[in-house]
Design a protein around this motif. Structure first.
Motif, PDB file in Angstrom:
ATOM      1  N   UNK A 107       0.849  -1.215   0.000  1.00  0.00           N
ATOM      2  CA  UNK A 107       0.000   0.000   0.000  1.00  0.00           C
ATOM      3  C   UNK A 107       0.874   1.251   0.000  1.00  0.00           C
ATOM      4  N   UNK A 108       1.923   1.195   0.858  1.00  0.00           N
ATOM      5  CA  UNK A 108       2.807   2.359   0.960  1.00  0.00           C
ATOM      6  C   UNK A 108       4.158   1.935   0.377  1.00  0.00           C
ATOM      7  N   UNK A 109       4.348   2.233  -0.894  1.00  0.00           N
ATOM      8  CA  UNK A 109       5.552   1.742  -1.594  1.00  0.00           C
ATOM      9  C   UNK A 109       6.863   2.251  -0.979  1.00  0.00           C
ATOM     10  N   UNK A 110       6.991   3.586  -0.752  1.00  0.00           N
ATOM     11  CA  UNK A 110       8.269   4.046  -0.177  1.00  0.00           C
ATOM     12  C   UNK A 110       8.583   3.350   1.149  1.00  0.00           C
ATOM     13  N   UNK A 111       7.548   3.171   2.007  1.00  0.00           N
ATOM     14  CA  UNK A 111       7.784   2.511   3.304  1.00  0.00           C
ATOM     15  C   UNK A 111       8.170   1.049   3.073  1.00  0.00           C
ATOM     16  N   UNK A 112       7.492   0.399   2.122  1.00  0.00           N
ATOM     17  CA  UNK A 112       7.825  -1.005   1.848  1.00  0.00           C
ATOM     18  C   UNK A 112       9.282  -1.123   1.392  1.00  0.00           C
ATOM     19  N   UNK A 113       9.684  -0.224   0.484  1.00  0.00           N
ATOM     20  CA  UNK A 113      11.044  -0.301  -0.075  1.00  0.00           C
ATOM     21  C   UNK A 113      12.104  -0.079   1.006  1.00  0.00           C
ATOM     22  N   UNK A 114      11.806   0.859   1.904  1.00  0.00           N
ATOM     23  CA  UNK A 114      12.735   1.116   3.017  1.00  0.00           C
ATOM     24  C   UNK A 114      12.871  -0.123   3.904  1.00  0.00           C
ATOM     25  N   UNK A 115      11.726  -0.764   4.133  1.00  0.00           N
ATOM     26  CA  UNK A 115      11.698  -1.966   4.973  1.00  0.00           C
ATOM     27  C   UNK A 115      12.469  -3.112   4.297  1.00  0.00           C
ATOM     28  N   UNK A 116      12.364  -3.196   2.973  1.00  0.00           N
ATOM     29  CA  UNK A 116      13.076  -4.247   2.228  1.00  0.00           C
ATOM     30  C   UNK A 116      14.584  -4.074   2.424  1.00  0.00           C
ATOM     31  N   UNK A 117      15.025  -2.833   2.310  1.00  0.00           N
ATOM     32  CA  UNK A 117      16.449  -2.531   2.535  1.00  0.00           C
ATOM     33  C   UNK A 117      16.854  -2.898   3.968  1.00  0.00           C
ATOM     34  N   UNK A 118      15.959  -2.558   4.906  1.00  0.00           N
ATOM     35  CA  UNK A 118      16.276  -2.824   6.315  1.00  0.00           C
ATOM     36  C   UNK A 118      16.412  -4.329   6.553  1.00  0.00           C
ATOM     37  N   UNK A 119      15.537  -5.089   5.878  1.00  0.00           N
ATOM     38  CA  UNK A 119      15.566  -6.545   6.081  1.00  0.00           C
ATOM     39  C   UNK A 119      16.813  -7.171   5.459  1.00  0.00           C
ATOM     40  N   UNK A 120      17.262  -6.617   4.335  1.00  0.00           N
ATOM     41  CA  UNK A 120      18.510  -7.128   3.729  1.00  0.00           C
ATOM     42  C   UNK A 120      19.668  -6.899   4.712  1.00  0.00           C
ATOM     43  N   UNK A 121      19.696  -5.690   5.262  1.00  0.00           N
ATOM     44  CA  UNK A 121      20.744  -5.355   6.233  1.00  0.00           C
ATOM     45  C   UNK A 121      20.672  -6.271   7.453  1.00  0.00           C
ATOM     46  N   UNK A 122      19.458  -6.443   7.978  1.00  0.00           N
ATOM     47  CA  UNK A 122      19.261  -7.265   9.187  1.00  0.00           C
ATOM     48  C   UNK A 122      19.685  -8.709   8.943  1.00  0.00           C
ATOM     49  N   UNK A 123      19.583  -9.154   7.690  1.00  0.00           N
ATOM     50  CA  UNK A 123      19.983 -10.535   7.370  1.00  0.00           C
ATOM     51  C   UNK A 123      21.507 -10.648   7.237  1.00  0.00           C
ATOM     52  N   UNK A 124      22.187  -9.508   7.330  1.00  0.00           N
ATOM     53  CA  UNK A 124      23.650  -9.517   7.231  1.00  0.00           C
ATOM     54  C   UNK A 124      24.159  -9.161   5.844  1.00  0.00           C
ATOM     55  N   UNK A 125      23.253  -8.722   4.975  1.00  0.00           N
ATOM     56  CA  UNK A 125      23.662  -8.350   3.608  1.00  0.00           C
ATOM     57  C   UNK A 125      23.654  -9.562   2.693  1.00  0.00           C
TER      58      UNK A 125
END
Ligand code: F6R
Length: 257
Positions: A107-125
């Motif tokens: 629904x909120x694309x910018x927020x989703x995209x930010x979260x996707x980046x955050x999850x990549x980082x949280x997984x260790x890259x």
């Protein structure tokens, strides 16, 4: 860049699969970055074969896909989530909860995209990113003029990409979504290792620019020249416009280590 030229897509994909398998064995919790489209199909097929016949296990692997069309639901047969389930995830022992594909219906694309980046980082890259290349030189859906520092966001597809991808939409260009969520070029460059695959004549120009052209956002894949660990697996047709072809073959024949 390692440029490895093999007879055809099958042979090249088998070689690329060996690199993926090596990582999966050495680092069972590795994070894979995955691509869709026609190019990686033979790679996924080979990895599925290794899983079934050689016991290669993906049970602890986590994955992030490069992109997804905006407006397509995960069960739409043209969605990249559907593609990944059908061609790879449903055929191996990966835990589907650990497979992330951008949400085309967010629904909120910018927020989703930010979260996707955050999850990549949280997984260790991302340990290993698989890429194809568009005929216009795009990687992910980072079309010409994309910033080399870009992160996951919504991109407008180039007309040439819409034409190229119409084959996945019953050859109806009007059915191809105009927008896609795509990891950015900066996101891709953060991966520890990159494998790019390219097959067929239609990719020859983009491959030559990527490997031998000047670095420019007009051909986004040229930025891979700056990444410290890229292996490019291509077939004879995709290699047909390379000027330094003899050199690449020489290097592969006399590889150190
Ligand atoms: C797909 C992707 C795209 C494709 C490229 C080539 O996830 O990110 O960059 O790799 O458009 O597509 P094919 O392989 O269909 O020629």
């Amino acid at each position: 860049m390692d440029i490895i030229i093999l007879k055809d897509a099958r042979e090249a994909s088998k070689e690329a699969a060996k690199l993926v398998a090596k990582l999966v064995v050495e680092k069972p919790h590795a994070v894979l970055g995955l691509a869709t489209g026609g190019t990686p199909l033979a790679l996924y097929e080979e990895l599925v074969r290794m899983h079934k016949e050689e016991g290669l296990s993906f049970s602890k692997i986590r994955s992030f896909n490069l992109d997804e069309y905006v407006g397509l639901s995960p069960d739409d047969p043209a969605s990249y989530r559907h593609f990944m389930d059908e061609n790879f995830f449903d055929k191996i022992d990966i835990d589907k909860r650990n497979t992330l594909v951008p949400d085309g219906l967010a629904k909120d694309m910018p927020a989703f995209c930010e979260e996707y980046e955050r999850r990549i980082k949280a997984a260790g890259g991302i340990d290993l990113q698989i890429l194809g290349i568009g005929s216009d030189g795009h990687i992910g859906f980072n079309e010409p003029a994309s910033s080399f520092n870009s992160r996951t966001r919504v991109k407008t597809l180039a007309k040439s990409t819409i034409l190229d991808n119409a084959r996945f939409f019953g050859n109806d260009v009007n059915k191809v979504p105009l927008h896609a969520i795509s990891m950015g070029i900066g996101t891709i460059l953060d991966s520890r290792k990159i494998i790019l695959l390219a097959f067929g004549k239609a990719k020859a120009e983009a491959v030559a620019s990527m490997a031998e052209g000047s670095v420019s956002s007009s051909c986004p894949a040229t930025i891979l020249q700056f990444h410290k660990s890229v292996s490019i697996f291509i077939d004879e047709e995709a290699a047909s416009l390379l000027k330094n072809r003899d050199f690449y073959d020489w290097v592969n024949k006399h590889k150190f280590c």
